[in-house]
Design an enzyme around this catalytic site. Structure first.
Site: not given
Ligand code: AQP
Length: 354
Positions: A128, A211, A214
């Site tokens: 990040k 991955k 969002k």
């Molecule tokens: N692509 C993914 N596949 C499977 N699980 C996922 N999770 C997130 N993306 C995937 C799971 O969702 C939960 C919450 O994640 P988060 O939103 O707190 O943080 P993150 O993993 O950093 O998700 P994003 O979408 O990538 O957010 P941003 O873009 O803001 O960093 C967790 O259980 C995660 O494993």
């Protein structure tokens, strides 16, 4: 304090009552990755009758810049997404993190337990912060300590997450072990990650090695829970793939990350194994598979997005649900934090301060 977390006597979670905790950042709209990797399984755990505590981790979201109005909207919309996906606020505790002060207070204690070297190894920070680590917030660096506090403030024993959070959960275990060792107590449970299902890592539709996220700048890289049927069909149609038909065996997906991703998504949405999906679609081209996948995704996601729209028409009710959830969460976390402060040696003489 000791520098190492290694303990010969890591306490099991056995003496702790089984309790699930997990959270999602309201850092944008919920994606299919959040749904399959986390939300869908949150609902399964709730329906198994285990005590479940689910949190919209807004303090985590601000580790990167968030527009305040958009953050408020995303928090409420994510709450609507949880409820629309099947989280019942009467059975699960559903709230946003900033309404329960114990998270931030315990995170400070953990800032003083975790070691710099542990956090420097966290791959999510490296991903990040990228090349601009010097410009990243201190919060982004210390994020895993807050995550440990989220979990341990409830003495949670099990944490359902996607694959990407595995390293953070290992750090949570290290923090619990080191705290217990440093103070000679058996106070924090050593949590078990629960990483299950065919879609523990849903990948970007534009790049099968990244991955689905969002905050990816490309909206075409992800399916949002609020996407309509046309958007879902278009995103799957345009999803990057190779020119070969689907293989006849799951092993044939090796070296084909985009094909594997779409098969895994299909399997997770249909509650089938990837092998069963390959048994049906092996030998068929993406011209057949992608429309079938889009139809399945629309069938599964349409009721959720319709319910989210309905719930978002009454924001006051969402806020009421989050506030009531925060009260219940606080009732669990505050005594645990108080005990933790006693263990650390803080004088607590304010009568109203738990
Ligand atoms: N692509 C993914 N596949 C499977 N699980 C996922 N999770 C997130 N993306 C995937 C799971 O969702 C939960 C919450 O994640 P988060 O939103 O707190 O943080 P993150 O993993 O950093 O998700 P994003 O979408 O990538 O957010 P941003 O873009 O803001 O960093 C967790 O259980 C995660 O494993």
């Amino acid at each position: 304090m000791n520098e190492s977390a290694t303990a010969s006597t890591a306490p099991a979670t056995a003496r702790f009552r089984q309790r699930i905790f997990s959270g999602i950042q309201p850092s944008g709209g919920l994606t299919l990755g959040n749904y399959l990797g986390a939300l869908k399984r949150f609902v399964e755990k709730q329906d198994e009758g285990i005590e479940t505590v689910y949190c919209l981790v807004d303090l985590h979201a601000i580790t990167v810049w968030q527009d305040p109005e958009k953050l408020r909207h995303a928090t409420r919309e994510a709450a609507a997404g949880f409820i629309a996906s099947g989280i019942d606020p009467a059975r699960s505790i559903l709230f946003n993190q900033s309404q329960v002060a114990a998270h931030a207070e315990l995170a400070w204690i953990f800032n003083c337990v975790a070691r710099m070297g542990w956090l420097r190894r966290m791959t999510q920070f490296k991903d990040k912060a990228g090349k601009n680590a010097e410009e990243a917030s201190v919060g982004l660096f210390a994020y895993p300590n807050l995550m440990a506090a989220d979990i341990l403030a409830y003495h949670a024993t099990h944490v359902p997450v996607g694959e990407d959070q595995k390293q953070h959960l290992e750090l949570t275990r290290d923090i619990a072990i080191k705290f217990n060792n440093d103070f000679g107590v058996d106070f924090f449970p050593v949590v078990e990650p629960v990483i299950e299902g065919a879609a523990t890592r849903v990948m970007s539709l534009r790049d099968g090695t990244r991955k689905m996220s969002k905050s990816d700048p490309s909206d075409m890289s992800r399916i949002n829970l609020t996407d309509d049927a046309d958007a879902i069909a278009q995103k799957f149609r345009k999803a990057r793939t190779d020119p070969e038909p689907l293989p006849e065996t799951v092993e044939g997906l090796d070296g084909r990350p985009e094909a594997r991703n779409l098969v895994n998504i299909y399997a997770a949405l249909a509650d089938r194994t990837p092998a069963a999906v390959i048994a049906e679609f092996g030998g068929k081209g993406f011209g057949v598979f992608k429309p079938a996948l889009a139809d399945l995704a629309v069938e599964k996601l349409r009721p959720i997005s319709a319910e989210m729209t309905r719930l978002m028409a009454d924001v006051a009710e969402i806020d009421r649900i989050l506030g009531a959830g925060a009260e219940r969460a606080d009732a669990i976390a505050r005594p645990i934090l108080a005990d933790c402060l006693d263990i650390v040696g803080m004088v607590r003489s304010r009568p109203a301060h738990g």
